[in-house]
Design a protein around this motif. Structure first.
Motif, PDB file in Angstrom:
ATOM      1  N   ASP A   3       0.806  -1.211   0.000  1.00 33.85           N
ATOM      2  CA  ASP A   3       0.000   0.000   0.000  1.00 33.85           C
ATOM      3  C   ASP A   3       0.848   1.274   0.000  1.00 33.85           C
ATOM      4  OD1 ASP A   3       0.917  -0.457   2.561  1.00 33.85           O
ATOM      5  OD2 ASP A   3      -0.908   0.212   3.541  1.00 33.85           O
ATOM      6  N   ARG A   4       2.171   1.136   0.182  1.00 30.63           N
ATOM      7  CA  ARG A   4       3.084   2.272   0.149  1.00 30.63           C
ATOM      8  C   ARG A   4       4.264   1.939  -0.761  1.00 30.63           C
ATOM      9  NH1 ARG A   4       3.570   4.865   5.986  1.00 30.63           N
ATOM     10  NH2 ARG A   4       4.276   6.533   4.641  1.00 30.63           N
ATOM     11  N   GLN A   5       4.865   3.000  -1.327  1.00 27.56           N
ATOM     12  CA  GLN A   5       5.963   2.779  -2.266  1.00 27.56           C
ATOM     13  C   GLN A   5       6.937   3.951  -2.203  1.00 27.56           C
ATOM     14  OE1 GLN A   5       4.812   2.617  -6.478  1.00 27.56           O
ATOM     15  NE2 GLN A   5       5.978   0.715  -6.540  1.00 27.56           N
ATOM     16  N   ARG A   6       8.207   3.658  -2.497  1.00 30.02           N
ATOM     17  CA  ARG A   6       9.215   4.718  -2.546  1.00 30.02           C
ATOM     18  C   ARG A   6       8.800   5.779  -3.566  1.00 30.02           C
ATOM     19  NH1 ARG A   6      15.110   3.630  -1.510  1.00 30.02           N
ATOM     20  NH2 ARG A   6      15.336   5.215  -3.120  1.00 30.02           N
ATOM     21  N   LEU A   7       9.042   7.031  -3.234  1.00 26.45           N
ATOM     22  CA  LEU A   7       8.663   8.138  -4.103  1.00 26.45           C
ATOM     23  C   LEU A   7       9.340   8.062  -5.469  1.00 26.45           C
ATOM     24  CD1 LEU A   7       7.254  10.816  -4.603  1.00 26.45           C
ATOM     25  CD2 LEU A   7       9.068  11.947  -3.310  1.00 26.45           C
ATOM     26  N   ASP A   8      10.644   7.809  -5.506  1.00 23.87           N
ATOM     27  CA  ASP A   8      11.343   7.757  -6.793  1.00 23.87           C
ATOM     28  C   ASP A   8      10.830   6.618  -7.667  1.00 23.87           C
ATOM     29  OD1 ASP A   8      12.543   5.864  -5.074  1.00 23.87           O
ATOM     30  OD2 ASP A   8      14.507   6.073  -6.023  1.00 23.87           O
ATOM     31  N   LYS A   9      10.533   5.500  -7.060  1.00 20.32           N
ATOM     32  CA  LYS A   9      10.017   4.354  -7.802  1.00 20.32           C
ATOM     33  C   LYS A   9       8.621   4.660  -8.353  1.00 20.32           C
ATOM     34  CE  LYS A   9      10.058  -0.637  -7.201  1.00 20.32           C
ATOM     35  NZ  LYS A   9      10.269  -1.711  -6.234  1.00 20.32           N
ATOM     36  N   TRP A  10       7.785   5.299  -7.532  1.00 18.15           N
ATOM     37  CA  TRP A  10       6.436   5.633  -7.978  1.00 18.15           C
ATOM     38  C   TRP A  10       6.475   6.623  -9.142  1.00 18.15           C
ATOM     39  CZ3 TRP A  10       3.202   9.661  -8.832  1.00 18.15           C
ATOM     40  CH2 TRP A  10       1.868   9.337  -9.055  1.00 18.15           C
ATOM     41  N   LEU A  11       7.340   7.651  -9.048  1.00 19.25           N
ATOM     42  CA  LEU A  11       7.451   8.623 -10.136  1.00 19.25           C
ATOM     43  C   LEU A  11       7.861   7.944 -11.444  1.00 19.25           C
ATOM     44  CD1 LEU A  11       9.242  11.521  -8.233  1.00 19.25           C
ATOM     45  CD2 LEU A  11       6.904  11.573  -9.133  1.00 19.25           C
ATOM     46  N   ARG A  25      16.865  12.258  -8.652  1.00 20.20           N
ATOM     47  CA  ARG A  25      17.476  13.585  -8.750  1.00 20.20           C
ATOM     48  C   ARG A  25      16.419  14.675  -8.601  1.00 20.20           C
ATOM     49  NH1 ARG A  25      20.353  14.176 -13.910  1.00 20.20           N
ATOM     50  NH2 ARG A  25      21.645  12.553 -13.028  1.00 20.20           N
ATOM     51  N   LEU A  26      15.255  14.476  -9.189  1.00 18.73           N
ATOM     52  CA  LEU A  26      14.163  15.436  -9.079  1.00 18.73           C
ATOM     53  C   LEU A  26      13.792  15.655  -7.611  1.00 18.73           C
ATOM     54  CD1 LEU A  26      12.212  16.954 -11.087  1.00 18.73           C
ATOM     55  CD2 LEU A  26      10.635  15.063 -10.732  1.00 18.73           C
ATOM     56  N   VAL A  27      13.750  14.567  -6.861  1.00 19.90           N
ATOM     57  CA  VAL A  27      13.406  14.648  -5.437  1.00 19.90           C
ATOM     58  C   VAL A  27      14.530  15.307  -4.639  1.00 19.90           C
ATOM     59  CG1 VAL A  27      12.837  13.318  -3.378  1.00 19.90           C
ATOM     60  CG2 VAL A  27      11.876  12.645  -5.577  1.00 19.90           C
ATOM     61  N   THR A  28      15.766  14.849  -4.821  1.00 18.76           N
ATOM     62  CA  THR A  28      16.876  15.395  -4.032  1.00 18.76           C
ATOM     63  C   THR A  28      17.164  16.858  -4.362  1.00 18.76           C
ATOM     64  OG1 THR A  28      18.505  14.515  -5.592  1.00 18.76           O
ATOM     65  CG2 THR A  28      18.013  13.178  -3.642  1.00 18.76           C
ATOM     66  N   ASP A  29      16.840  17.302  -5.575  1.00 14.92           N
ATOM     67  CA  ASP A  29      17.030  18.704  -5.939  1.00 14.92           C
ATOM     68  C   ASP A  29      15.912  19.603  -5.408  1.00 14.92           C
ATOM     69  OD1 ASP A  29      19.376  18.041  -7.208  1.00 14.92           O
ATOM     70  OD2 ASP A  29      18.582  18.230  -9.240  1.00 14.92           O
ATOM     71  N   GLY A  30      14.919  19.012  -4.741  1.00 12.85           N
ATOM     72  CA  GLY A  30      13.860  19.798  -4.112  1.00 12.85           C
ATOM     73  C   GLY A  30      12.716  20.198  -5.005  1.00 12.85           C
ATOM     74  N   THR A  41      14.213  13.214   0.160  1.00  5.22           N
ATOM     75  CA  THR A  41      14.680  11.835   0.181  1.00  5.22           C
ATOM     76  C   THR A  41      13.884  10.992  -0.814  1.00  5.22           C
ATOM     77  OG1 THR A  41      15.122  12.108   2.531  1.00  5.22           O
ATOM     78  CG2 THR A  41      15.117   9.867   1.688  1.00  5.22           C
ATOM     79  N   PRO A  42      14.558  10.415  -1.810  1.00  6.83           N
ATOM     80  CA  PRO A  42      13.851   9.580  -2.785  1.00  6.83           C
ATOM     81  C   PRO A  42      13.181   8.358  -2.156  1.00  6.83           C
ATOM     82  CG  PRO A  42      16.042  10.117  -3.573  1.00  6.83           C
ATOM     83  CD  PRO A  42      15.958  10.587  -2.161  1.00  6.83           C
ATOM     84  N   ALA A  43      13.665   7.926  -0.992  1.00  5.83           N
ATOM     85  CA  ALA A  43      13.109   6.741  -0.337  1.00  5.83           C
ATOM     86  C   ALA A  43      11.856   7.054   0.476  1.00  5.83           C
ATOM     87  CB  ALA A  43      14.160   6.108   0.575  1.00  5.83           C
ATOM     88  N   HIS A  44      11.428   8.314   0.513  1.00 12.03           N
ATOM     89  CA  HIS A  44      10.208   8.670   1.246  1.00 12.03           C
ATOM     90  C   HIS A  44       9.034   7.878   0.667  1.00 12.03           C
ATOM     91  CE1 HIS A  44       8.314  11.472   4.060  1.00 12.03           C
ATOM     92  NE2 HIS A  44       7.247  11.303   3.289  1.00 12.03           N
ATOM     93  N   LEU A  45       8.165   7.387   1.516  1.00 11.89           N
ATOM     94  CA  LEU A  45       7.061   6.545   1.059  1.00 11.89           C
ATOM     95  C   LEU A  45       5.824   7.365   0.711  1.00 11.89           C
ATOM     96  CD1 LEU A  45       7.386   3.619   3.613  1.00 11.89           C
ATOM     97  CD2 LEU A  45       8.240   3.721   1.275  1.00 11.89           C
ATOM     98  N   VAL A  46       5.168   6.974  -0.376  1.00  9.54           N
ATOM     99  CA  VAL A  46       3.902   7.588  -0.773  1.00  9.54           C
ATOM    100  C   VAL A  46       2.817   6.519  -0.740  1.00  9.54           C
ATOM    101  CG1 VAL A  46       4.920   9.395  -2.181  1.00  9.54           C
ATOM    102  CG2 VAL A  46       4.335   7.241  -3.247  1.00  9.54           C
TER     103      VAL A  46
END
Length: 93
Positions: A3-11, A25-30, A41-46
């Motif tokens: 039910d949750r996934q890493r932000l970079d993976k989801w994008l 890179r999109l996430v870490t660059d803000g 953090t790209p590993a943040h869960l969505v």
């Protein structure tokens, strides 16, 4: 089902970007906000219901996460992972 996934993976699964490296890179660059808060953090869960504001090169997209992805699919299937909240004709400020 997850039910949750890493932000970079989801994008990447949602085809917002072409590669997972670009997503990270999109996430870490803000350039990504999650529910109004900048995420670094790209590993943040969505999860379903989260709202992402993504500043891309030529546009700002606002997406509501509908589901996590199982794998990278074609664009018609990837579109099922989110609801587009940005109007198509909305200009970049």
């Amino acid at each position: 089902m997850v039910d949750r996934q890493r932000l970079d993976k989801w994008l990447w699964f949602a085809r917002v970007v072409k590669t997972r490296t670009l997503a990270a890179r999109l996430v870490t660059d803000g350039h990504v906000r999650l529910n109004g808060h900048r995420i670094g953090t790209p590993a943040h869960l969505v999860a379903a219901g989260d709202v992402l504001t993504i500043a891309l090169e030529r546009q700002v997209r606002v997406l509501r996460v509908v589901a996590p992805g199982a794998r990278r699919e074609s664009y018609p299937e990837a579109k099922l992972l989110f609801d587009e909240l940005t109007s198509p004709s909305e200009p970049v400020p």
